[in-house]
Write a protein that holds these residues in place. Structure first.
Motif, PDB file in Angstrom:
ATOM      1  N   GLN A 168       0.813  -1.209   0.000  1.00  0.00           N
ATOM      2  CA  GLN A 168       0.000   0.000   0.000  1.00  0.00           C
ATOM      3  C   GLN A 168       0.853   1.269   0.000  1.00  0.00           C
ATOM      4  O   GLN A 168       0.368   2.359  -0.283  1.00  0.00           O
ATOM      5  N   ASN A 169       2.152   1.127   0.303  1.00  0.00           N
ATOM      6  CA  ASN A 169       3.043   2.279   0.231  1.00  0.00           C
ATOM      7  C   ASN A 169       3.371   2.670  -1.207  1.00  0.00           C
ATOM      8  O   ASN A 169       3.710   3.824  -1.473  1.00  0.00           O
ATOM      9  N   PHE A 170       3.280   1.719  -2.136  1.00  0.00           N
ATOM     10  CA  PHE A 170       3.587   2.041  -3.534  1.00  0.00           C
ATOM     11  C   PHE A 170       2.616   3.089  -4.087  1.00  0.00           C
ATOM     12  O   PHE A 170       3.048   4.149  -4.560  1.00  0.00           O
ATOM     13  N   PRO A 171       1.304   2.855  -4.023  1.00  0.00           N
ATOM     14  CA  PRO A 171       0.398   3.901  -4.484  1.00  0.00           C
ATOM     15  C   PRO A 171       0.448   5.150  -3.620  1.00  0.00           C
ATOM     16  O   PRO A 171       0.224   6.258  -4.115  1.00  0.00           O
ATOM     17  N   GLU A 172       0.766   4.980  -2.337  1.00  0.00           N
ATOM     18  CA  GLU A 172       0.851   6.137  -1.451  1.00  0.00           C
ATOM     19  C   GLU A 172       1.994   7.052  -1.872  1.00  0.00           C
ATOM     20  O   GLU A 172       1.869   8.280  -1.834  1.00  0.00           O
ATOM     21  N   GLY A 173       3.132   6.451  -2.267  1.00  0.00           N
ATOM     22  CA  GLY A 173       4.254   7.262  -2.741  1.00  0.00           C
ATOM     23  C   GLY A 173       3.901   8.042  -3.985  1.00  0.00           C
ATOM     24  O   GLY A 173       4.239   9.225  -4.121  1.00  0.00           O
ATOM     25  N   ALA A 174       3.183   7.382  -4.905  1.00  0.00           N
ATOM     26  CA  ALA A 174       2.737   8.068  -6.121  1.00  0.00           C
ATOM     27  C   ALA A 174       1.730   9.163  -5.802  1.00  0.00           C
ATOM     28  O   ALA A 174       1.721  10.230  -6.431  1.00  0.00           O
ATOM     29  N   ALA A 175       0.890   8.912  -4.797  1.00  0.00           N
ATOM     30  CA  ALA A 175      -0.139   9.880  -4.416  1.00  0.00           C
ATOM     31  C   ALA A 175       0.462  11.128  -3.787  1.00  0.00           C
ATOM     32  O   ALA A 175      -0.229  12.144  -3.649  1.00  0.00           O
ATOM     33  N   VAL A 176       1.746  11.082  -3.410  1.00  0.00           N
ATOM     34  CA  VAL A 176       2.434  12.262  -2.888  1.00  0.00           C
ATOM     35  C   VAL A 176       3.194  12.972  -3.997  1.00  0.00           C
ATOM     36  O   VAL A 176       3.037  14.173  -4.225  1.00  0.00           O
ATOM     37  N   SER A 177       4.042  12.226  -4.709  1.00  0.00           N
ATOM     38  CA  SER A 177       4.969  12.859  -5.649  1.00  0.00           C
ATOM     39  C   SER A 177       4.281  13.441  -6.881  1.00  0.00           C
ATOM     40  O   SER A 177       4.638  14.543  -7.339  1.00  0.00           O
ATOM     41  N   ILE A 178       3.294  12.741  -7.423  1.00  0.00           N
ATOM     42  CA  ILE A 178       2.647  13.234  -8.654  1.00  0.00           C
ATOM     43  C   ILE A 178       1.858  14.520  -8.406  1.00  0.00           C
ATOM     44  O   ILE A 178       1.969  15.472  -9.189  1.00  0.00           O
ATOM     45  N   PRO A 179       1.068  14.607  -7.327  1.00  0.00           N
ATOM     46  CA  PRO A 179       0.422  15.900  -7.034  1.00  0.00           C
ATOM     47  C   PRO A 179       1.424  17.026  -6.789  1.00  0.00           C
ATOM     48  O   PRO A 179       1.167  18.176  -7.134  1.00  0.00           O
ATOM     49  N   LEU A 180       2.580  16.712  -6.196  1.00  0.00           N
ATOM     50  CA  LEU A 180       3.601  17.735  -5.994  1.00  0.00           C
ATOM     51  C   LEU A 180       4.131  18.240  -7.337  1.00  0.00           C
ATOM     52  O   LEU A 180       4.395  19.439  -7.500  1.00  0.00           O
ATOM     53  N   ARG A 181       4.275  17.333  -8.283  1.00  0.00           N
ATOM     54  CA  ARG A 181       4.686  17.717  -9.635  1.00  0.00           C
ATOM     55  C   ARG A 181       3.649  18.647 -10.255  1.00  0.00           C
ATOM     56  O   ARG A 181       3.989  19.650 -10.898  1.00  0.00           O
ATOM     57  N   ARG A 182       2.383  18.329 -10.039  1.00  0.00           N
ATOM     58  CA  ARG A 182       1.308  19.161 -10.558  1.00  0.00           C
ATOM     59  C   ARG A 182       1.288  20.542  -9.881  1.00  0.00           C
ATOM     60  O   ARG A 182       0.832  21.528 -10.459  1.00  0.00           O
ATOM     61  N   GLU A 183       1.818  20.587  -8.644  1.00  0.00           N
ATOM     62  CA  GLU A 183       1.894  21.866  -7.926  1.00  0.00           C
ATOM     63  C   GLU A 183       2.990  22.764  -8.492  1.00  0.00           C
ATOM     64  O   GLU A 183       3.078  23.930  -8.134  1.00  0.00           O
ATOM     65  N   GLY A 184       3.852  22.219  -9.369  1.00  0.00           N
ATOM     66  CA  GLY A 184       4.880  23.032  -9.992  1.00  0.00           C
ATOM     67  C   GLY A 184       6.303  22.665  -9.621  1.00  0.00           C
ATOM     68  O   GLY A 184       7.252  23.260 -10.136  1.00  0.00           O
ATOM     69  N   LEU A 185       6.485  21.690  -8.752  1.00  0.00           N
ATOM     70  CA  LEU A 185       7.832  21.265  -8.394  1.00  0.00           C
ATOM     71  C   LEU A 185       8.450  20.456  -9.524  1.00  0.00           C
ATOM     72  O   LEU A 185       7.740  19.870 -10.329  1.00  0.00           O
ATOM     73  N   SER A 186       9.775  20.423  -9.564  1.00  0.00           N
ATOM     74  CA  SER A 186      10.457  19.618 -10.571  1.00  0.00           C
ATOM     75  C   SER A 186      10.226  18.144 -10.278  1.00  0.00           C
ATOM     76  O   SER A 186       9.831  17.762  -9.173  1.00  0.00           O
ATOM     77  N   ARG A 187      10.487  17.304 -11.286  1.00  0.00           N
ATOM     78  CA  ARG A 187      10.314  15.864 -11.088  1.00  0.00           C
ATOM     79  C   ARG A 187      11.223  15.356  -9.966  1.00  0.00           C
ATOM     80  O   ARG A 187      10.816  14.532  -9.144  1.00  0.00           O
ATOM     81  N   THR A 188      12.471  15.842  -9.948  1.00  0.00           N
ATOM     82  CA  THR A 188      13.422  15.383  -8.933  1.00  0.00           C
ATOM     83  C   THR A 188      12.981  15.774  -7.537  1.00  0.00           C
ATOM     84  O   THR A 188      12.998  14.954  -6.606  1.00  0.00           O
ATOM     85  N   LYS A 189      12.565  17.032  -7.368  1.00  0.00           N
ATOM     86  CA  LYS A 189      12.112  17.479  -6.048  1.00  0.00           C
ATOM     87  C   LYS A 189      10.853  16.732  -5.623  1.00  0.00           C
ATOM     88  O   LYS A 189      10.694  16.369  -4.458  1.00  0.00           O
ATOM     89  N   SER A 190       9.960  16.511  -6.575  1.00  0.00           N
ATOM     90  CA  SER A 190       8.725  15.782  -6.256  1.00  0.00           C
ATOM     91  C   SER A 190       9.042  14.376  -5.782  1.00  0.00           C
ATOM     92  O   SER A 190       8.428  13.872  -4.827  1.00  0.00           O
ATOM     93  N   PHE A 191       9.998  13.738  -6.450  1.00  0.00           N
ATOM     94  CA  PHE A 191      10.409  12.389  -6.043  1.00  0.00           C
ATOM     95  C   PHE A 191      11.043  12.406  -4.658  1.00  0.00           C
ATOM     96  O   PHE A 191      10.704  11.584  -3.795  1.00  0.00           O
ATOM     97  N   LEU A 192      11.961  13.349  -4.435  1.00  0.00           N
ATOM     98  CA  LEU A 192      12.664  13.410  -3.158  1.00  0.00           C
ATOM     99  C   LEU A 192      11.698  13.666  -2.004  1.00  0.00           C
ATOM    100  O   LEU A 192      11.792  13.041  -0.947  1.00  0.00           O
TER     101      LEU A 192
END
Length: 270
Positions: A168-192
């Motif tokens: 359940q952490n796999f989708p949870e990780g995506a549910a954090v990083s992808i919205p952060l990318r949509r907020e305007g952060l770079s892919r690297t920052k969103s991942f980190l």
């Protein structure tokens, strides 16, 4: 491989298991390098799946062993389960009121916890980090329980719990990083930022394992404490967030599948 893992100290086992759950969070966060946005229905399904896993784990991996351990020690079976469960919920309620955080899709002025000037991205990550505290604690307590040499505590059961939390952490990780990318952060920052939300799990896992090994008498309470904290997260955040859309069938189906997967892992392996 299993024999090698069996011979390790329970605290080290808890550390390795929670490092695994953190790693799966990082894998989910890495999806940001492939996708910039995430379909709302998909996100709801992910949240529902996570809720289902956590509900199933709360009973099969935590409350049931807590009740069995209480019976074996001569304590009223209901006492540790009820007291620990309510204490876990109270702990998360307190943390929820203190630590600043912001749920996905919520305006910044609706941030919870004490008022702060922290960036929106940090508040979003902290919201998921709060989810991971009881998850890491649950895995740590499960491995720490093995040192008590009680029939209801098994290595297979602890591994099943770690696998379920990892799934359940796999989708949870995506549910954090992808919205952060949509907020305007770079892919690297969103991942980190996304993977950073899971770092608290190894910390909570080691603390949980050390606590129950040092004070075996609190073990049934610790198991139900972790269950109460997880159920609080499910009812307070995961289910409401997954049901915001008018058509919530996807979230409901995700919850059913998540529950079934965790139940299978615990019953089949534990």
């Amino acid at each position: 491989m299993i024999n090698w893992f069996t011979g390790l100290d329970p605290v080290f086992q808890a550390l390795l298991a929670t490092l695994f759950t953190w790693f799966v969070t990082a894998l989910g966060s890495a999806l940001v390098f492939v996708f910039k946005t995430i379909n709302k229905k998909v996100l709801n399904g992910m949240l529902g799946f996570a809720a289902g896993v956590m509900i199933a784990a709360s009973f099969w991996s935590l409350l049931e062993p807590s009740i069995e351990m209480a019976e074996q020690s001569g304590t009223p079976a209901w006492l540790p389960a009820v007291v620990g469960f309510l204490a876990g919920g109270a702990f998360l309620w307190t943390v929820d009121k203190v630590i600043p955080h912001l749920h996905i899709g919520t305006p910044t002025d609706k941030a919870e916890g004490v008022k702060t000037g922290w960036q929106r991205s940090v508040l979003l990550v902290l919201a998921i980090t709060l989810h991971n505290i009881p998850e890491g604690l649950a895995v740590g307590v499960a491995f720490g329980a093995i040192a008590a040499n009680l029939p209801s505590a098994s290595l297979a059961g602890a591994i099943a719990l770690a696998l379920g939390i990892g799934l359940q952490n796999f989708p949870e990780g995506a549910a954090v990083s992808i919205p952060l990318r949509r907020e305007g952060l770079s892919r690297t920052k969103s991942f980190l930022y996304g993977q950073a939300s899971g770092i608290v799990e190894p910390i909570a896992g080691v603390i949980g394992a050390i606590a129950v090994i040092g004070m075996k008498s609190i073990l049934p309470y610790a198991l139900s404490f972790a269950a109460g904290a997880m159920i609080y997260v499910v009812v307070e955040e995961l289910i409401p967030e997954s049901q915001l859309e008018r058509k919530s069938d996807i979230a409901t189906i995700g919850a059913m599948i998540g529950f079934a997967v965790m139940m299978f892992l615990d019953v089949a392996l534990g």
